[in-house]
Design an enzyme around this catalytic site. Sequence first.
Site, short mmCIF file in Angstrom:
data_model
loop_
_atom_site.label_atom_id
_atom_site.label_comp_id
_atom_site.label_asym_id
_atom_site.label_seq_id
_atom_site.Cartn_x
_atom_site.Cartn_y
_atom_site.Cartn_z
N CYS A 19 0.98 -1.35 -0.16
CA CYS A 19 0.21 0.31 0.01
C CYS A 19 1.00 1.60 -0.03
CB CYS A 19 -0.99 -0.07 1.54
SG CYS A 19 -2.00 -1.33 1.26
N GLY A 45 1.07 0.38 -5.04
CA GLY A 45 -0.75 -0.79 -5.16
C GLY A 45 -1.43 -0.14 -5.98
N ASN A 120 -0.93 1.33 5.95
CA ASN A 120 0.42 1.44 5.58
C ASN A 120 1.06 0.01 5.61
OD1 ASN A 120 3.78 2.00 3.46
ND2 ASN A 120 2.25 -0.47 3.30
N GLY A 121 1.14 -1.16 5.40
CA GLY A 121 1.12 -2.38 6.66
C GLY A 121 0.63 -3.34 6.96
N TYR A 260 13.43 -2.74 -3.71
CA TYR A 260 12.75 -3.30 -4.94
C TYR A 260 10.84 -1.92 -4.64
CZ TYR A 260 8.88 -5.40 -7.27
OH TYR A 260 7.57 -4.83 -8.41
P1 AMP Z 1 9.45 -13.59 -9.79
O1 AMP Z 1 9.56 -13.91 -11.05
O2 AMP Z 1 8.55 -14.77 -8.68
O3 AMP Z 1 10.53 -14.75 -9.87
O4 AMP Z 1 9.36 -12.64 -8.92
C1 AMP Z 1 10.80 -11.26 -8.68
C2 AMP Z 1 10.68 -10.20 -10.00
O5 AMP Z 1 9.48 -9.25 -9.04
C3 AMP Z 1 11.38 -9.56 -9.83
O6 AMP Z 1 12.35 -8.93 -11.20
C4 AMP Z 1 11.21 -8.17 -9.28
O7 AMP Z 1 11.84 -7.26 -9.50
C5 AMP Z 1 9.73 -8.34 -8.64
N1 AMP Z 1 8.85 -8.57 -7.01
C6 AMP Z 1 9.46 -9.12 -6.90
N2 AMP Z 1 9.25 -9.07 -4.98
C7 AMP Z 1 8.45 -8.14 -5.58
C8 AMP Z 1 6.75 -7.74 -4.62
N3 AMP Z 1 6.99 -7.55 -3.99
N4 AMP Z 1 6.23 -6.84 -5.55
C9 AMP Z 1 5.65 -6.66 -7.28
N5 AMP Z 1 6.75 -7.47 -7.70
C10 AMP Z 1 7.61 -7.87 -7.14
#
Ligand code: AMP
Length: 485
Positions: A19, A45, A120-121, A260
């Site tokens: 969020c 979000g 947020n949290g 990230y």
């Molecule tokens: P995956 O494809 O499941 O390994 O997710 C990794 C990708 O998702 C990476 O390229 C990150 O940029 C992105 N990512 C990592 N953590 C999150 C998150 N909590 N929410 C959305 N995207 C994420």
Amino acid sequence: MLTTNPFETLDGDKLREECGIFGIWGADNAAGFVALGLHALQHRGQEAAGITSYDGAHFHSHRAMGHVAGNFDRDDVMRKLPGRAAIGHVRYSTTGETALRNVQPLYAELNDGGFAVGHNGNLSNAMKLRRTLNRRGSIFQSTSDTEVIIHLVATSQAASPTDRLIDALKQVEGAYSLVVLTEQGLIACRDPLGIRPLVMGKLGEATIFASETVALDVIGASFIRDLDPGELVIVNGSGLRSFRPFEKASARPCIFEHVYFSRPDSIVDGTSVYEVRKNIGAELSREAPVQVDLVVPVPDSGVPAAIGYSQESGIPFELGIIRSHYVGRTFIQPSQEVRHLGVKLKHNANSALIRGKSIVLIDDSIVRGTTSVKIVQMMRDAGAREVHMRIASPPTKYSCFYGVDTPERAKLLAAQMSIEAMRDYINADSLAFISIDGLYRALGQDRDPNAPQRCDACFTGDYPTRLTDLAESDPDASLALVAAR
Ligand code: AMP
């Protein structure tokens, strides 16, 4: 091993959310500023957005599924949100029912008048508190953990509205940055560990609170300072007052905000996210060097780290993958099938550049591994000679219970496999992650393993608060979590 999500509610809607929040006091057309601020926080979000305003007599609210643009760029909507004070929220809940009743700000009529809250949290004892409140007769309108706070405020015996909020917050565990709009003023608060960010700014006479500094930039507001962990600030006609009502604790701001989650142009907890990401890339290049022709970021999240890796190693940085900006974040898709499709829609190889080259791909994290598998294959199909992968965070081995969406442990690739097995799974020539100490160094800190300065639980399993709901819903899972560390 954790195989079920303890935060899943009966109707399948997860309580865990990503969020962004924004609040402003003392500006004409306050809701208009909130809409702009939320627009800058959209990356936090994308499922739903909401704004509640107060015009000195009445509260007004509009909550909708979808993006800020499209919902809050309409005159008919904004006209219905008058007043010099307003708060707003952008939300992404992971899967299951995406009900409007969970979209924030949540609002209730309490004894002292209206009470609107944006959170947020994630609270790690919300289910337990909810059960207790239910037994005492509370009737919940949503499945959101945030509503627990409202019921605790409503049932508190403390004397003043602020004391009732403090009383409520003393009963919750976990992560919360809050904006609360009441008839008595705008309140902003950060949990005692400061897990999620919250900044304060100023625009003329108006005071602003927001998840990230980019939301101040977008309206031309100036940054005043971060709220301290455990600080509660009230702003109203009599000015601004700050309280520190909680027992003092060592701060543990979320490290993943830097890896990230936050926008690279934000300053989080006093540090430029962009600079940290570049530092991570440089550290990674020292820790895990490789002889290749090109450094290629997985856009957009891998770009700053790739610049740092390239500058440190002297290997040219090139855009070997082009990203379409008309697709949402890969991760944020309802099902595995769509998530796969999302990756294809989102990224394309710059084949003319890649053909015949050896490359090192830089991404910020591997969660399920979906992105890495697709991207490595895409590079091979485009004719890359060698494809190495470097990740700008340590292996993500543990779920987040503090408001960053991560899947259950069983779906985290690094929780299931060794790094060598992961390398094989994603079909890379080599794979390396930055070390946890390297990540802290990139933030300008020496990690103290006995008292880590950040919440790094997603990498280490060292959760800085109790996880009451997890322990009660699945004692085996919580024991396994401890044992797996
Ligand atoms: P995956 O494809 O499941 O390994 O997710 C990794 C990708 O998702 C990476 O390229 C990150 O940029 C992105 N990512 C990592 N953590 C999150 C998150 N909590 N929410 C959305 N995207 C994420």
